[in-house]
Design a protein around this motif. Structure first.
Motif, short mmCIF file in Angstrom:
data_model
loop_
_atom_site.label_atom_id
_atom_site.label_comp_id
_atom_site.label_asym_id
_atom_site.label_seq_id
_atom_site.Cartn_x
_atom_site.Cartn_y
_atom_site.Cartn_z
N VAL A 41 0.83 -1.21 0.00
CA VAL A 41 0.00 0.00 0.00
C VAL A 41 0.86 1.26 0.00
O VAL A 41 0.52 2.26 -0.64
CB VAL A 41 -0.95 0.00 1.22
CG1 VAL A 41 -1.82 1.25 1.22
CG2 VAL A 41 -1.82 -1.25 1.21
N SER A 42 2.00 1.21 0.69
CA SER A 42 2.87 2.39 0.75
C SER A 42 4.04 2.32 -0.23
O SER A 42 4.06 3.00 -1.23
CB SER A 42 3.41 2.59 2.17
OG SER A 42 4.35 3.65 2.20
N LEU A 43 5.02 1.46 0.06
CA LEU A 43 6.29 1.48 -0.68
C LEU A 43 6.12 1.22 -2.17
O LEU A 43 6.65 1.95 -3.01
CB LEU A 43 7.25 0.46 -0.07
CG LEU A 43 8.64 0.37 -0.71
CD1 LEU A 43 9.32 1.73 -0.73
CD2 LEU A 43 9.49 -0.65 0.04
N LEU A 44 5.38 0.17 -2.53
CA LEU A 44 5.20 -0.15 -3.95
C LEU A 44 4.46 0.97 -4.67
O LEU A 44 4.86 1.40 -5.76
CB LEU A 44 4.44 -1.47 -4.09
CG LEU A 44 4.17 -1.93 -5.54
CD1 LEU A 44 5.47 -2.09 -6.31
CD2 LEU A 44 3.37 -3.24 -5.54
N PHE A 45 3.39 1.45 -4.06
CA PHE A 45 2.58 2.48 -4.69
C PHE A 45 3.34 3.80 -4.84
O PHE A 45 3.38 4.40 -5.91
CB PHE A 45 1.30 2.71 -3.90
CG PHE A 45 0.46 3.85 -4.41
CD1 PHE A 45 -0.20 3.74 -5.63
CD2 PHE A 45 0.33 5.02 -3.68
CE1 PHE A 45 -0.97 4.80 -6.12
CE2 PHE A 45 -0.43 6.08 -4.16
CZ PHE A 45 -1.08 5.96 -5.39
N PHE A 46 3.99 4.25 -3.75
CA PHE A 46 4.61 5.58 -3.83
C PHE A 46 5.88 5.59 -4.69
O PHE A 46 6.15 6.57 -5.38
CB PHE A 46 4.84 6.15 -2.42
CG PHE A 46 6.24 6.10 -1.89
CD1 PHE A 46 7.23 6.94 -2.40
CD2 PHE A 46 6.56 5.27 -0.83
CE1 PHE A 46 8.52 6.91 -1.88
CE2 PHE A 46 7.85 5.25 -0.31
CZ PHE A 46 8.82 6.06 -0.84
N THR A 47 6.65 4.48 -4.68
CA THR A 47 7.84 4.48 -5.52
C THR A 47 7.47 4.37 -7.01
O THR A 47 8.15 4.95 -7.86
CB THR A 47 8.80 3.33 -5.14
OG1 THR A 47 8.08 2.11 -5.03
CG2 THR A 47 9.50 3.62 -3.83
N TRP A 48 6.39 3.65 -7.30
CA TRP A 48 5.93 3.60 -8.69
C TRP A 48 5.51 5.00 -9.15
O TRP A 48 5.88 5.43 -10.24
CB TRP A 48 4.76 2.63 -8.82
CG TRP A 48 4.16 2.67 -10.20
CD1 TRP A 48 4.69 2.13 -11.34
CD2 TRP A 48 2.93 3.30 -10.59
NE1 TRP A 48 3.86 2.39 -12.42
CE2 TRP A 48 2.79 3.10 -11.99
CE3 TRP A 48 1.95 4.01 -9.90
CZ2 TRP A 48 1.68 3.59 -12.69
CZ3 TRP A 48 0.85 4.49 -10.59
CH2 TRP A 48 0.74 4.29 -11.98
N CYS A 49 4.77 5.69 -8.31
CA CYS A 49 4.36 7.07 -8.64
C CYS A 49 5.59 7.97 -8.78
O CYS A 49 5.68 8.78 -9.72
CB CYS A 49 3.44 7.63 -7.56
SG CYS A 49 1.77 6.96 -7.55
N LEU A 50 6.53 7.83 -7.86
CA LEU A 50 7.73 8.68 -7.86
C LEU A 50 8.56 8.47 -9.12
O LEU A 50 8.93 9.44 -9.80
CB LEU A 50 8.57 8.39 -6.62
CG LEU A 50 9.87 9.19 -6.45
CD1 LEU A 50 9.56 10.67 -6.27
CD2 LEU A 50 10.68 8.67 -5.27
N PHE A 51 8.87 7.23 -9.44
CA PHE A 51 9.71 6.95 -10.60
C PHE A 51 9.00 7.25 -11.91
O PHE A 51 9.62 7.67 -12.88
CB PHE A 51 10.18 5.50 -10.57
CG PHE A 51 11.12 5.18 -9.44
CD1 PHE A 51 11.74 6.20 -8.72
CD2 PHE A 51 11.39 3.87 -9.08
CE1 PHE A 51 12.61 5.91 -7.68
CE2 PHE A 51 12.27 3.57 -8.03
CZ PHE A 51 12.87 4.61 -7.34
N SER A 52 7.67 7.04 -11.95
CA SER A 52 6.91 7.40 -13.14
C SER A 52 6.93 8.91 -13.33
O SER A 52 7.07 9.40 -14.46
CB SER A 52 5.46 6.91 -13.01
OG SER A 52 5.39 5.51 -12.96
N GLY A 53 6.81 9.63 -12.23
CA GLY A 53 6.85 11.09 -12.30
C GLY A 53 8.19 11.62 -12.76
O GLY A 53 8.27 12.62 -13.49
#
Length: 292
Positions: A76-88
């Motif tokens: 819920v946290s690490l996978l989701f936020f790093t995917w958003c971060l790296f995509s951004g």
């Protein structure tokens, strides 16, 4: 608030601020977003697992009823936020997307007040305002730097996801788990989630074509994964989640400086003022005595 905890969180923020160097190197080789997340966390999981196995295997033990805490930190946290971060990072300047990540303290403070009954005081309010103003100035939003709607959404998504790490980690800490156990199972569940989303064939073929990427991958995993998360989670053991999240806004300052020195991204007077505001906000928070 323990002084050593402040040092732990600051060191973690510094290491996270260096992440763009590794991400850009992998992007240039043809690996993006979820593939980078998978590589980073898989290798970090191996490093943490080896360390625990050698030093204290008892840290592997968790109660089945507490698994939800680690699903929260890992998926819920690490996978989701790093995917958003790296995509951004693929569609927006490094400094801008990292700044939007640091809407996280707002989410953490609101959720901590509701879930953990943390008190709000003048130090937190002043510190939060200073860091938010600093983040806006550093990002260049409203100036010459343009940002797409998708870039904003990825940035805010990374901020919300990042905030959830402090929340779920707090639940795990209250159940008696230390930073090593939390970090290991966070990485484990993140890897399980990212395995089905990543293109493992592409990762392998890319490494075969450019073997030197292994060093970049190991560096990213060790410094921004293994070491940074252990330090941040250790810091959480000695302070409230909202305070840790605000102090960690040191990361965009580091990312901005690196963006300027390494990637030739612009450094304006407003950016400098923003950096000073962020650092000032952290200083204000560390001056807090016993007001909650």
């Amino acid at each position: 608030m323990k002084k050593l905890s402040i040092v732990y969180v600051c060191l973690a923020a510094f290491l996270w601020g260096c992440m763009g160097i590794f991400v850009k190197a992998l992007n240039n080789a043809g690996l993006f977003a979820i593939n980078v997340v998978h590589v980073r966390i898989t290798l970090a999981l191996l490093i943490v697992g080896i360390y625990i196995a050698i030093t204290n295997p008892k840290r592997f033990k968790i109660r089945l009823k507490d698994v939800w805490c680690f699903i929260g930190t890992g998926i819920v946290s690490l996978l989701f936020f790093t995917w958003c971060l790296f995509s951004g990072m693929e569609i927006a300047p490094l400094s801008v997307i990292t700044i939007l990540l640091y809407t996280a303290p707002v989410f953490v403070m609101i959720m901590s007040i509701i879930l953990f009954k943390e008190k709000i005081n003048r130090y937190k309010v002043i510190s939060l305002l200073l860091t938010l103003i600093g983040c806006v100035l550093v990002s260049g939003i409203g100036q010459d730097m343009s940002l797409s709607a998708s870039g904003i959404l990825f940035g805010l998504g990374s901020g919300f996801g990042y905030a959830l790490y402090s929340i779920f980690s707090r639940y795990a800490i209250e159940r008696g788990y230390d930073s090593w156990t939390i970090t290991f199972y966070t990485f484990l569940f993140c890897v399980l989630g990212s395995f089905f989303l990543a293109d493992n064939g592409l990762i392998i073929s890319t490494v075969k074509e450019e073997p030197s990427l292994v060093l970049w991958m190991l560096g990213m995993a060790f410094f921004t994964g293994f070491l940074a998360y252990v330090l941040y989670t250790k810091g959480l053991e000695g302070m409230e989640s909202s305070k840790a999240s605000i102090i960690a806004t040191l990361e965009p300052v580091v990312a901005t400086v690196i963006g300027t020195l390494v990637f030739d991204e612009p450094l304006t007077v407003m950016v400098v003022v923003g950096i000073i505001a962020v650092v000032g906000g952290i200083v204000v928070l560390t001056l807090q005595k016993n007001e909650g």
